[in-house]
Design a protein around this motif. Structure first.
Motif, short mmCIF file in Angstrom:
data_model
loop_
_atom_site.label_atom_id
_atom_site.label_comp_id
_atom_site.label_asym_id
_atom_site.label_seq_id
_atom_site.Cartn_x
_atom_site.Cartn_y
_atom_site.Cartn_z
N LYS A 1 -5.63 5.97 -5.33
CA LYS A 1 -4.92 5.60 -4.11
C LYS A 1 -5.84 5.46 -2.91
O LYS A 1 -5.39 5.14 -1.82
CB LYS A 1 -3.85 6.66 -3.80
CG LYS A 1 -2.79 6.84 -4.88
CD LYS A 1 -1.80 7.93 -4.50
CE LYS A 1 -0.76 8.14 -5.58
NZ LYS A 1 0.22 9.18 -5.21
N TYR B 1 0.83 -1.21 0.00
CA TYR B 1 0.00 0.00 0.00
C TYR B 1 0.87 1.26 0.00
O TYR B 1 0.52 2.27 -0.62
CB TYR B 1 -0.93 -0.01 1.21
CG TYR B 1 -1.76 -1.26 1.31
CD1 TYR B 1 -2.60 -1.64 0.27
CD2 TYR B 1 -1.69 -2.11 2.42
CE1 TYR B 1 -3.35 -2.81 0.34
CE2 TYR B 1 -2.43 -3.27 2.50
CZ TYR B 1 -3.26 -3.62 1.45
OH TYR B 1 -4.00 -4.77 1.51
N GLU C 1 -5.05 10.61 -7.26
CA GLU C 1 -5.41 10.48 -5.85
C GLU C 1 -6.57 9.51 -5.63
O GLU C 1 -6.59 8.75 -4.67
CB GLU C 1 -5.75 11.85 -5.27
CG GLU C 1 -4.54 12.74 -5.02
CD GLU C 1 -3.50 12.09 -4.13
OE1 GLU C 1 -3.86 11.62 -3.03
OE2 GLU C 1 -2.32 12.03 -4.54
N ARG D 1 -4.89 3.92 0.71
CA ARG D 1 -4.81 4.81 1.87
C ARG D 1 -5.65 4.28 3.02
O ARG D 1 -5.24 4.32 4.19
CB ARG D 1 -5.28 6.21 1.46
CG ARG D 1 -5.08 7.26 2.55
CD ARG D 1 -5.41 8.65 2.07
NE ARG D 1 -4.42 9.15 1.11
CZ ARG D 1 -4.60 9.23 -0.20
NH1 ARG D 1 -5.77 8.87 -0.72
NH2 ARG D 1 -3.65 9.68 -0.99
N ILE E 1 1.94 1.98 -3.51
CA ILE E 1 0.88 2.64 -4.29
C ILE E 1 0.79 4.12 -3.93
O ILE E 1 0.68 4.98 -4.80
CB ILE E 1 -0.48 1.95 -4.04
CG1 ILE E 1 -0.45 0.52 -4.60
CG2 ILE E 1 -1.62 2.75 -4.65
CD1 ILE E 1 -1.68 -0.30 -4.25
N LEU E 2 0.86 4.42 -2.64
CA LEU E 2 0.76 5.81 -2.19
C LEU E 2 1.93 6.66 -2.68
O LEU E 2 1.78 7.88 -2.87
CB LEU E 2 0.68 5.86 -0.66
CG LEU E 2 -0.59 5.24 -0.04
CD1 LEU E 2 -0.46 5.20 1.47
CD2 LEU E 2 -1.82 6.03 -0.45
#
Length: 484
Positions: free
Chosen positions: A146, A132, A143, A150, A135-136
């Motif tokens: 994500k 994760y 956004e 998140r 990905i962020l």
């Protein structure tokens, strides 16, 4: 009855045998080498003990005197290998492997069991969070792409926090819990409304000040011995972010911290000395006054005599005394020295609104770089701001002074030779100037209003100061008109 006496004697011997510390280690993969026991202390690290590692990877540290509580580490070949905690129980064993030091079998100490279990939990949750995090950090994604990552990452973070909060709640006195507690944030409630219905705008600041150290005991010296200099960082954050950079305000805040820390001689010493360090050469102009006031309150009075060496105390006194004569807000002493014609020139004879005191060494490379900048500022602004420069050469040589004046084109200034003085003491006793060039700004009443400013900041300073003075005059005039 005899059986009870024998049992009592046995228990007494056992208890006596648990004094000091005995830390047994086994590291699979190590053999026939030397290991060291290290500890943290603020921003420093120390070596506390040495042990020989045998062919089976076993080694021990022991002493009749207990170790101060905190986080310690093992050193091999001048490298820090892994951390562990030393709490109330100081007779335990740790078995681990050179392949993965985070996996440890602990015997005889709940504290280190908790420490390594938390470490393993962090590693496990970190592995879950890695995809994760990737990905962020992906800048090619939008956004909204994500969002799920998140949420997943936030959930894992919450799990880590919940685990640590539970550990702290169940084992509050352990070193591991006290370590983790320092990382807990303070939840600030929403600001309430005042009686008139408006929001209390200062509530959250006041609340944060009051509760800033809820998770950090300033009287616990174990918190000085952490992998990061957390104690110093917390104090610095508290003073720098929650209080205005004004000597009176900062001293009031420090005195409040000292009251909490002085229950323990070690934290009392560390806190006061850390504050001395923070304000020895502060980034904010004028806050060196805090250093002087700390010396007067905690060193000159003898409060710190229980630990400080006489030679160190003397050095601190000398530095404080050098600073105290030229603090911002104080009246600067007059300087009377000879010019190139061996005629006396008095700084107080300058009738301009401001005086810039410029102390330089004719052979100083930095002085040769900065003086032309001051010349440029002078030529452009001396009429606008109504100031004159009183330039003091630190070298006795008039020839060097003459050459410098000519090369720098500073003939319009009041130029004097510092050593050729009419004063009973050297000018450095009146204006702290151990590095050159040194700059002070005095107003018409000879009050020091600034010092050690870079030349590039002079225009901004004068502009702001003029505005401040004008606003203050306007405020006084309005107040006078309102007075019946």
């Amino acid at each position: 009855m005899r059986h009870w006496i024998v049992l009592f004697c046995f228990l007494s011997v056992t208890a006596w045998g648990q004094t000091g510390y005995k830390l047994d280690f086994t590291v699979k993969g190590w053999k026939d080498t030397t290991a060291y026991l290290g500890s943290y202390y603020g921003e420093q690290t120390r070596l506390n003990d040495t042990a020989r590692v045998n062919s089976a990877g076993k080694f021990s540290f022991d002493n009749v005197k207990p170790l101060p509580q905190g986080v310690y580490f093992i050193v091999l070949n001048k490298s820090k290998i892994f951390d562990f905690v030393v709490g109330a129980s100081q007779h335990f064993s740790i078995e681990t492997s050179a392949d993965d030091f985070s996996k440890a079998l602990v015997k005889g100490d709940t504290d280190n069991k908790l420490y390594f279990e938390n470490l393993q939990n962090n590693i496990a949750r970190g592995n879950e969070a890695d995809p994760y995090i990737a990905i962020l950090r992906d800048s090619t994604l939008k956004e909204d792409q994500k969002k799920e990552a998140r949420e997943k990452f936030s959930k894992i973070s919450d799990q880590v926090m919940a685990y640590q909060k539970q550990l702290i709640a169940n084992n509050p006195t352990t070193m591991t819990a006290r370590l983790l507690k320092t990382t807990q944030t303070i939840d600030i409630p929403p600001a309430p409304k005042k009686a008139d219905g408006s929001i209390d705008s200062t509530f959250q600041l006041r609340y944060y000040r009051e509760h800033f150290f809820d998770n950090f005991d300033l009287a616990d010296d174990a918190l000085i011995r952490l992998p990061r200099p957390t104690y110093l960082e917390k104090v610095k954050e508290y003073l720098n972010k929650l209080y205005a950079p004004v000597p009176d305000t900062i001293m009031m805040a420090i005195d409040g911290l000292v009251e909490r820390a002085k229950k323990n001689p070690e934290t009392y010493k560390y806190l006061v000395w850390s504050c001395m360090f923070l304000y020895q050469n502060p980034e904010v102009m004028g806050l060196d006054e805090v250093f002087v006031r700390l010396y007067d309150k905690y060193f000159a009075t003898g409060a710190m005599d229980y630990w400080i060496a006489a030679s160190m105390k003397k050095s601190v006194k000398e530095y404080a005394d050098k600073l105290r004569t030229s603090l911002v807000g104080k009246t600067g002493a007059n300087l009377i020295m000879q010019d190139l014609n061996l005629q006396p020139k008095s700084m107080y004879d300058i009738k301009n609104k401001y005086t810039i005191l410029w102390i330089y060494d004719p052979e100083c490379g930095h002085c040769k770089e900065e003086t032309p900048k001051l010349v440029e500022f002078y030529n452009k602004n001396h009429t606008k701001f109504d100031f004159q420069v009183f330039a003091v050469a630190s070298d006795t040589s008039l020839q060097k002074m003459r050459t410098f004046i000519k090369n720098m084109k500073i003939e319009p200034w009041v130029n004097v030779n510092g050593p050729r003085s009419y004063l009973p003491q050297h000018y450095s006793k009146l204006y702290y100037a151990e590095s050159t060039p040194s700059l002070y700004i005095l107003d018409r009443e000879h009050k020091i209003i600034a010092k050690k400013l870079p030349v590039k900041q002079l225009e901004d300073f004068f502009t702001r100061h003029e505005k401040f003075v004008q606003n203050r005059k306007t405020g006084v005039q309005k107040s006078t008109k309102l007075t019946p």
